[in-house]
Design a protein around this motif. Structure first.
Motif, PDB file in Angstrom:
ATOM      1  N   GLU A  67      10.275 -59.463 -50.845  1.00  0.00           N
ATOM      2  CA  GLU A  67      10.650 -58.543 -51.746  1.00  0.00           C
ATOM      3  C   GLU A  67      10.017 -58.577 -52.995  1.00  0.00           C
ATOM      4  O   GLU A  67      10.396 -59.435 -53.947  1.00  0.00           O
ATOM      5  CB  GLU A  67      12.098 -58.418 -52.099  1.00  0.00           C
ATOM      6  CG  GLU A  67      12.791 -57.466 -52.886  1.00  0.00           C
ATOM      7  CD  GLU A  67      14.348 -57.199 -53.010  1.00  0.00           C
ATOM      8  OE1 GLU A  67      14.981 -56.408 -52.124  1.00  0.00           O
ATOM      9  OE2 GLU A  67      14.753 -57.975 -53.791  1.00  0.00           O
ATOM     10  N   LYS A  68       8.940 -57.897 -53.054  1.00  0.00           N
ATOM     11  CA  LYS A  68       7.987 -58.133 -54.390  1.00  0.00           C
ATOM     12  C   LYS A  68       8.748 -57.948 -55.672  1.00  0.00           C
ATOM     13  O   LYS A  68       8.674 -58.612 -56.637  1.00  0.00           O
ATOM     14  CB  LYS A  68       6.717 -56.927 -54.247  1.00  0.00           C
ATOM     15  CG  LYS A  68       5.864 -57.527 -55.372  1.00  0.00           C
ATOM     16  CD  LYS A  68       4.541 -56.431 -55.214  1.00  0.00           C
ATOM     17  CE  LYS A  68       3.577 -56.812 -56.462  1.00  0.00           C
ATOM     18  NZ  LYS A  68       4.065 -56.435 -57.658  1.00  0.00           N
ATOM     19  N   GLN A  69       9.463 -57.096 -55.896  1.00  0.00           N
ATOM     20  CA  GLN A  69      10.238 -56.704 -57.144  1.00  0.00           C
ATOM     21  C   GLN A  69      11.184 -57.913 -57.495  1.00  0.00           C
ATOM     22  O   GLN A  69      11.080 -58.336 -58.719  1.00  0.00           O
ATOM     23  CB  GLN A  69      11.414 -55.740 -57.034  1.00  0.00           C
ATOM     24  CG  GLN A  69      11.981 -55.264 -58.280  1.00  0.00           C
ATOM     25  CD  GLN A  69      12.950 -53.940 -58.112  1.00  0.00           C
ATOM     26  OE1 GLN A  69      13.380 -53.463 -57.131  1.00  0.00           O
ATOM     27  NE2 GLN A  69      13.345 -53.399 -59.406  1.00  0.00           N
ATOM     28  N   SER A  70      11.770 -58.759 -56.580  1.00  0.00           N
ATOM     29  CA  SER A  70      12.620 -59.803 -56.709  1.00  0.00           C
ATOM     30  C   SER A  70      11.604 -60.872 -57.324  1.00  0.00           C
ATOM     31  O   SER A  70      12.016 -61.520 -58.218  1.00  0.00           O
ATOM     32  CB  SER A  70      13.328 -60.452 -55.761  1.00  0.00           C
ATOM     33  OG  SER A  70      14.421 -59.520 -55.410  1.00  0.00           O
ATOM     34  N   VAL A  71      10.572 -61.030 -56.373  1.00  0.00           N
ATOM     35  CA  VAL A  71       9.431 -62.233 -56.945  1.00  0.00           C
ATOM     36  C   VAL A  71       9.125 -61.987 -58.506  1.00  0.00           C
ATOM     37  O   VAL A  71       9.037 -62.833 -59.252  1.00  0.00           O
ATOM     38  CB  VAL A  71       8.242 -62.449 -56.101  1.00  0.00           C
ATOM     39  CG1 VAL A  71       7.262 -63.530 -56.699  1.00  0.00           C
ATOM     40  CG2 VAL A  71       8.909 -62.787 -54.885  1.00  0.00           C
ATOM     41  N   ASP A  72       8.755 -60.685 -58.766  1.00  0.00           N
ATOM     42  CA  ASP A  72       8.192 -60.236 -60.096  1.00  0.00           C
ATOM     43  C   ASP A  72       9.217 -60.575 -61.011  1.00  0.00           C
ATOM     44  O   ASP A  72       8.779 -60.922 -62.165  1.00  0.00           O
ATOM     45  CB  ASP A  72       7.830 -58.810 -59.970  1.00  0.00           C
ATOM     46  CG  ASP A  72       6.301 -58.512 -59.239  1.00  0.00           C
ATOM     47  OD1 ASP A  72       5.642 -59.585 -58.731  1.00  0.00           O
ATOM     48  OD2 ASP A  72       6.058 -57.441 -58.952  1.00  0.00           O
ATOM     49  N   GLU A  73      10.279 -60.163 -60.786  1.00  0.00           N
ATOM     50  CA  GLU A  73      11.717 -60.417 -61.731  1.00  0.00           C
ATOM     51  C   GLU A  73      11.916 -61.929 -62.164  1.00  0.00           C
ATOM     52  O   GLU A  73      11.943 -62.313 -63.253  1.00  0.00           O
ATOM     53  CB  GLU A  73      12.866 -59.731 -61.377  1.00  0.00           C
ATOM     54  CG  GLU A  73      12.776 -58.161 -61.553  1.00  0.00           C
ATOM     55  CD  GLU A  73      14.195 -57.761 -61.199  1.00  0.00           C
ATOM     56  OE1 GLU A  73      14.291 -56.259 -61.914  1.00  0.00           O
ATOM     57  OE2 GLU A  73      15.108 -58.078 -60.413  1.00  0.00           O
ATOM     58  N   ILE A  74      11.810 -62.832 -61.081  1.00  0.00           N
ATOM     59  CA  ILE A  74      11.901 -64.060 -61.452  1.00  0.00           C
ATOM     60  C   ILE A  74      10.926 -64.506 -62.257  1.00  0.00           C
ATOM     61  O   ILE A  74      10.888 -65.545 -63.119  1.00  0.00           O
ATOM     62  CB  ILE A  74      12.222 -64.998 -60.148  1.00  0.00           C
ATOM     63  CG1 ILE A  74      12.978 -66.222 -60.389  1.00  0.00           C
ATOM     64  CG2 ILE A  74      11.206 -65.048 -59.182  1.00  0.00           C
ATOM     65  CD1 ILE A  74      13.438 -67.182 -59.262  1.00  0.00           C
ATOM     66  N   ALA A  75       9.612 -64.152 -61.842  1.00  0.00           N
ATOM     67  CA  ALA A  75       8.401 -64.668 -62.689  1.00  0.00           C
ATOM     68  C   ALA A  75       8.555 -64.271 -64.088  1.00  0.00           C
ATOM     69  O   ALA A  75       8.039 -65.081 -64.939  1.00  0.00           O
ATOM     70  CB  ALA A  75       7.207 -64.069 -61.864  1.00  0.00           C
ATOM     71  N   ALA A  76       9.028 -63.070 -64.240  1.00  0.00           N
ATOM     72  CA  ALA A  76       9.208 -62.332 -65.649  1.00  0.00           C
ATOM     73  C   ALA A  76      10.295 -63.366 -66.525  1.00  0.00           C
ATOM     74  O   ALA A  76       9.899 -63.639 -67.596  1.00  0.00           O
ATOM     75  CB  ALA A  76       9.616 -61.125 -65.681  1.00  0.00           C
ATOM     76  N   LEU A  77      11.416 -63.624 -65.745  1.00  0.00           N
ATOM     77  CA  LEU A  77      12.378 -64.477 -66.316  1.00  0.00           C
ATOM     78  C   LEU A  77      11.666 -65.826 -66.710  1.00  0.00           C
ATOM     79  O   LEU A  77      11.814 -66.423 -68.112  1.00  0.00           O
ATOM     80  CB  LEU A  77      13.374 -64.748 -65.506  1.00  0.00           C
ATOM     81  CG  LEU A  77      14.645 -65.534 -66.280  1.00  0.00           C
ATOM     82  CD1 LEU A  77      15.166 -64.839 -67.200  1.00  0.00           C
ATOM     83  CD2 LEU A  77      15.818 -65.522 -65.084  1.00  0.00           C
ATOM     84  N   TRP A  78      10.848 -66.617 -65.681  1.00  0.00           N
ATOM     85  CA  TRP A  78      10.355 -67.680 -66.076  1.00  0.00           C
ATOM     86  C   TRP A  78       9.344 -67.412 -67.281  1.00  0.00           C
ATOM     87  O   TRP A  78       9.081 -68.708 -68.189  1.00  0.00           O
ATOM     88  CB  TRP A  78       9.288 -68.381 -64.916  1.00  0.00           C
ATOM     89  CG  TRP A  78      10.406 -68.835 -63.728  1.00  0.00           C
ATOM     90  CD1 TRP A  78      11.586 -69.541 -64.093  1.00  0.00           C
ATOM     91  CD2 TRP A  78      10.019 -69.043 -62.331  1.00  0.00           C
ATOM     92  NE1 TRP A  78      12.068 -69.711 -62.923  1.00  0.00           N
ATOM     93  CE2 TRP A  78      11.162 -69.498 -61.725  1.00  0.00           C
ATOM     94  CE3 TRP A  78       9.032 -68.445 -61.659  1.00  0.00           C
ATOM     95  CZ2 TRP A  78      11.232 -69.684 -60.622  1.00  0.00           C
ATOM     96  CZ3 TRP A  78       9.164 -68.635 -60.371  1.00  0.00           C
ATOM     97  CH2 TRP A  78      10.271 -69.319 -59.503  1.00  0.00           C
ATOM     98  N   ARG A  79       8.625 -66.478 -67.523  1.00  0.00           N
ATOM     99  CA  ARG A  79       7.714 -66.341 -68.619  1.00  0.00           C
ATOM    100  C   ARG A  79       8.656 -66.428 -70.049  1.00  0.00           C
ATOM    101  O   ARG A  79       8.036 -66.771 -70.830  1.00  0.00           O
ATOM    102  CB  ARG A  79       6.912 -64.996 -68.406  1.00  0.00           C
ATOM    103  CG  ARG A  79       5.866 -64.909 -67.503  1.00  0.00           C
ATOM    104  CD  ARG A  79       4.879 -63.872 -67.408  1.00  0.00           C
ATOM    105  NE  ARG A  79       3.922 -64.035 -66.533  1.00  0.00           N
ATOM    106  CZ  ARG A  79       3.949 -63.591 -65.149  1.00  0.00           C
ATOM    107  NH1 ARG A  79       5.013 -63.307 -64.627  1.00  0.00           N
ATOM    108  NH2 ARG A  79       2.957 -64.127 -64.249  1.00  0.00           N
TER     109      ARG A  79
END
Length: 238
Positions: A67-79
């Motif tokens: 699920e790309k949206q979920s991976v993108d969101e967790i990456a955004a949180l880490w940023r």
């Protein structure tokens, strides 16, 4: 997050050194755990996406990588986390390769609770962490207003089996002392990270089995998960 790292604390700073086996022999070499430098921020995010989202039990059980949206969101949180200059990274002396790292942030009783993931899988996992953290009642139990928390502990495959996760967790102690935090506490979802935390002196603050969680909320069903418990584990900084 309203907390800010004191300007008087040098950055980046080495917080802990230890000896462990090299990657290609039984020879003991020195490793260091330090602040993640600014020029390594994106590399650190890539490390977490390459390893953590594939290895962490709840991410694997829900197939978050699908699920790309979920991976993108967790990456955004880490940023967002790396901006606060608390993330720890481990290097072997003489190498600039990331051996392991811990995505750290400060949880504050005064922070507004406004984060709402949109990706279905990441929302479910985040809500699991949020639920267990609330059940642990960390602020009330330890009588603190701020503590060092985490959302992701990872060791690169070639460096595993050397106790690096435990040493990264131990490095939280001098980090907390350095920046003035009285406690560190984390929701650990995997057997390996729970064992590492115990070795680093963390105590169990709240424990619930994955079987029990399925009865609490249908969101918390994690198919074929092999870890038995979720544990919020904490350590006072003295």
């Amino acid at each position: 997050m309203v907390w800010k790292r004191p300007e008087s604390v040098p950055y980046p700073c080495v917080w802990h050194t230890f000896q462990a086996k090299d990657t290609d022999s039984d020879r003991l070499v020195t490793y260091r755990v330090q602040d993640l430098p600014e020029d390594r921020f994106e590399e650190a995010i890539a490390h977490m996406i390459e390893y953590f989202v594939y290895d962490e039990p709840t991410c694997r059980a829900k197939n978050i990588v699908g699920e790309k949206q979920s991976v993108d969101e967790i990456a955004a949180l880490w940023r967002e986390f790396v901006k606060f200059r608390l993330v720890l990274v481990c290097f072997k002396e003489g190498s600039d390769e990331i051996a392991g790292m811990n995505m750290l942030f400060v949880s504050s009783a005064n922070d507004p609770d406004t984060y709402e993931p949109r990706g279905a899988i990441w929302r479910c996992i985040y809500q699991l962490v949020e639920y267990t953290s609330k059940q642990a009642r960390v602020f009330e139990r330890y009588q603190v207003t701020d503590y060092l928390a985490a959302m992701g502990l990872s060791v690169a495959p070639k460096y595993r089996g050397r106790g690096i996760a435990t040493e990264i967790l131990r490095a939280r102690i001098p980090l907390c002392k350095g920046v003035g935090l009285p406690l560190t506490s984390t929701c650990f979802t995997a057997i390996a990270s729970q064992a590492a935390a115990a070795k680093a002196g963390f105590e169990e603050t709240y424990v619930v089995s994955y079987d029990e969680l399925t009865q609490i909320d249908e969101r918390f069903v994690f198919p074929n998960i092999t870890t038995k418990y979720v544990k919020v584990m904490s350590k006072r900084i003295e």
